[in-house]
Design an enzyme around this catalytic site. Structure first.
Site, PDB file in Angstrom:
ATOM      1  N   ASP A  13      -5.546  -1.116   5.478  1.00  0.00           N
ATOM      2  CA  ASP A  13      -6.735  -0.390   5.942  1.00  0.00           C
ATOM      3  C   ASP A  13      -7.803  -0.355   4.844  1.00  0.00           C
ATOM      4  OD1 ASP A  13      -5.128   0.165   8.193  1.00  0.00           O
ATOM      5  OD2 ASP A  13      -4.269   1.893   7.150  1.00  0.00           O
TER       6      ASP A  13
HETATM    7  P1  ATP Z   1      -0.302  -2.029   5.807  1.00  0.00           P
HETATM    8  O1  ATP Z   1      -0.019  -2.212   7.277  1.00  0.00           O
HETATM    9  O2  ATP Z   1       0.901  -1.701   4.978  1.00  0.00           O
HETATM   10  O3  ATP Z   1      -1.452  -1.113   5.526  1.00  0.00           O
HETATM   11  P2  ATP Z   1      -1.126  -4.829   5.990  1.00  0.00           P
HETATM   12  O4  ATP Z   1       0.144  -5.480   6.433  1.00  0.00           O
HETATM   13  O5  ATP Z   1      -2.211  -4.673   7.003  1.00  0.00           O
HETATM   14  O6  ATP Z   1      -0.804  -3.454   5.255  1.00  0.00           O
HETATM   15  P3  ATP Z   1      -1.100  -6.267   3.492  1.00  0.00           P
HETATM   16  O7  ATP Z   1      -1.288  -7.726   3.599  1.00  0.00           O
HETATM   17  O8  ATP Z   1       0.244  -5.737   3.198  1.00  0.00           O
HETATM   18  O9  ATP Z   1      -1.762  -5.628   4.803  1.00  0.00           O
HETATM   19  O10 ATP Z   1      -2.052  -5.697   2.359  1.00  0.00           O
HETATM   20  C1  ATP Z   1      -3.471  -5.771   2.460  1.00  0.00           C
HETATM   21  C2  ATP Z   1      -4.066  -6.171   1.152  1.00  0.00           C
HETATM   22  O11 ATP Z   1      -3.745  -5.186   0.146  1.00  0.00           O
HETATM   23  C3  ATP Z   1      -3.580  -7.503   0.620  1.00  0.00           C
HETATM   24  O12 ATP Z   1      -4.308  -8.573   1.188  1.00  0.00           O
HETATM   25  C4  ATP Z   1      -3.816  -7.315  -0.877  1.00  0.00           C
HETATM   26  O13 ATP Z   1      -5.172  -7.507  -1.176  1.00  0.00           O
HETATM   27  C5  ATP Z   1      -3.488  -5.829  -1.088  1.00  0.00           C
HETATM   28  N1  ATP Z   1      -2.075  -5.614  -1.452  1.00  0.00           N
HETATM   29  C6  ATP Z   1      -1.066  -5.218  -0.636  1.00  0.00           C
HETATM   30  N2  ATP Z   1       0.104  -5.117  -1.315  1.00  0.00           N
HETATM   31  C7  ATP Z   1      -0.172  -5.451  -2.598  1.00  0.00           C
HETATM   32  C8  ATP Z   1       0.607  -5.545  -3.809  1.00  0.00           C
HETATM   33  N3  ATP Z   1       1.905  -5.268  -3.837  1.00  0.00           N
HETATM   34  N4  ATP Z   1      -0.023  -5.934  -4.941  1.00  0.00           N
HETATM   35  C9  ATP Z   1      -1.337  -6.227  -4.950  1.00  0.00           C
HETATM   36  N5  ATP Z   1      -2.129  -6.147  -3.850  1.00  0.00           N
HETATM   37  C10 ATP Z   1      -1.570  -5.762  -2.682  1.00  0.00           C
END
Ligand code: ATP
Length: 316
Positions: free
Chosen positions: A258
């Site tokens: 988000d």
């Molecule tokens: P969620 O549903 O848990 O909010 P999501 O699955 O929509 O997340 P993710 O791809 O997990 O999205 O994370 C979104 C962004 O956050 C990634 O593209 C990255 O930029 C950052 N991010 C997430 N986890 C990490 C991490 N462990 N280290 C660094 N950056 C991260």
């Protein structure tokens, strides 16, 4: 500056303190932390200086006021957050497993979050909006789907744009009308922000390039695929831009997607290059995971700019 609006659930999150603790026996809890994907999104946008407002509903209780005060303090437009007497603010109880997975006990549908509607204040907010952001998590009832449709239609009628983060929980997929609603949302989407596997919910292709091509052929102008710690990839008709994630210690991943989406949409609305918007968004996503609690790691613009100046990036 362009104003963005989102509609959906405000929650508080309460966590089991210890990893693997579960909820089958009494144990120490931490929280309440303000939460709800749309609230996280709007708070991050506001902290980056983007005009941003939320259509939502809370109970007249401490959980609701905790959220409203946080959003107010950060400069978000809270005029369309309705406070209901006789309904409680939504909750999510979270336990972290030893394998790194999370389990949630939600009370959303039966909470004040289920009472969201387009009233006078929401109509007024939409009349000032340039952009509407749709969250898959918010499409959990016929009423919330109707609110998303109304938001999209109002903003599109004003010549505005729509972004869509399809963060749908698996148990939601059986909801009557959801599939039609998702296809409607996608048909109006300018900017699509799936995380890895979500890209394939809507595509026939089973490879990333093919699935993205299908999305661009549907009329979506920009696709950004979030890839956790690896960062994100941006696609439009001009091509593909890869941006690696920043190296941080992950404490709590809730809310990263988000925060990433809010930052990307804000900078996309400002006309930033894909490289710049991705870097800021990766910075916000990375900082989000460094604190326990979905909104505790949300960065202000100066903090994320300072972070990305010096932080190390990993492999894309
Ligand atoms: P969620 O549903 O848990 O909010 P999501 O699955 O929509 O997340 P993710 O791809 O997990 O999205 O994370 C979104 C962004 O956050 C990634 O593209 C990255 O930029 C950052 N991010 C997430 N986890 C990490 C991490 N462990 N280290 C660094 N950056 C991260």
């Amino acid at each position: 500056m362009k104003k963005l609006v989102c509609a959906g659930e405000i929650l508080v999150e309460i966590m089991a303190e210890r990893i693997g603790q579960g909820f089958l026996a009494p144990g120490p809890l931490v929280g309440p932390f303000p939460s709800g994907a749309p609230a996280i999104f709007i708070d991050q946008a506001a902290r980056l200086g983007q005009p941003a407002g939320l259509i939502a509903a809370v109970g007249d209780d401490d959980f609701g006021h905790l959220n409203i005060e946080r959003l107010r303090a950060d400069g978000a437009d809270i005029s369309a957050i309705k406070v209901h007497r006789g309904a409680a603010t939504g909750t999510a109880f979270v336990t972290y497993e030893t394998d790194g997975s999370r389990h949630f006990v939600y009370n959303i549908k039966q909470s004040a979050a289920g009472l969201i509607e387009i009233g006078t204040e929401a109509r007024a907010l939409l009349a000032s909006a340039d952009h509407f952001h749709v969250m898959g998590t918010s499409l959990f009832s016929p009423e919330t789907i109707a609110v998303a449709r109304a938001g999209i239609e109002a903003v599109k009628a004003r010549g505005g744009t729509v972004s869509f983060d399809p963060n749908i929980r698996e148990e939601m997929l059986d909801l009557p009308g959801l599939r039609e609603a998702l296809h409607f949302v996608l048909s109006k989407t300018d900017l699509f922000l799936p995380s890895g596997p979500e890209l394939f919910i809507f595509a026939k292709a089973t490879d990333e390039e093919g699935a993205v091509r299908e999305m661009l052929q549907r009329g979506i102008s920009t696709v950004v695929v979030k890839k956790g710690g690896q960062g994100a990839v941006h696609f439009d008709r001009a091509g593909r831009t890869v941006s690696p994630g920043f190296v941080v210690d992950e404490i709590d991943p809730t809310g990263a997607g988000d925060c990433f989406a809010a930052a990307f949409v804000s900078f996309w609305l400002r006309g930033a290059t894909p490289e710049k918007a991705l870097r800021i968004a990766n910075g916000c996503g990375a900082l989000a995971v460094t604190k326990k609690g979905p909104m505790e790691g949300i960065a202000f613009l100066a903090a994320v700019e300072a972070f990305i100046e010096t932080a190390e990036t990993g492999e894309a």
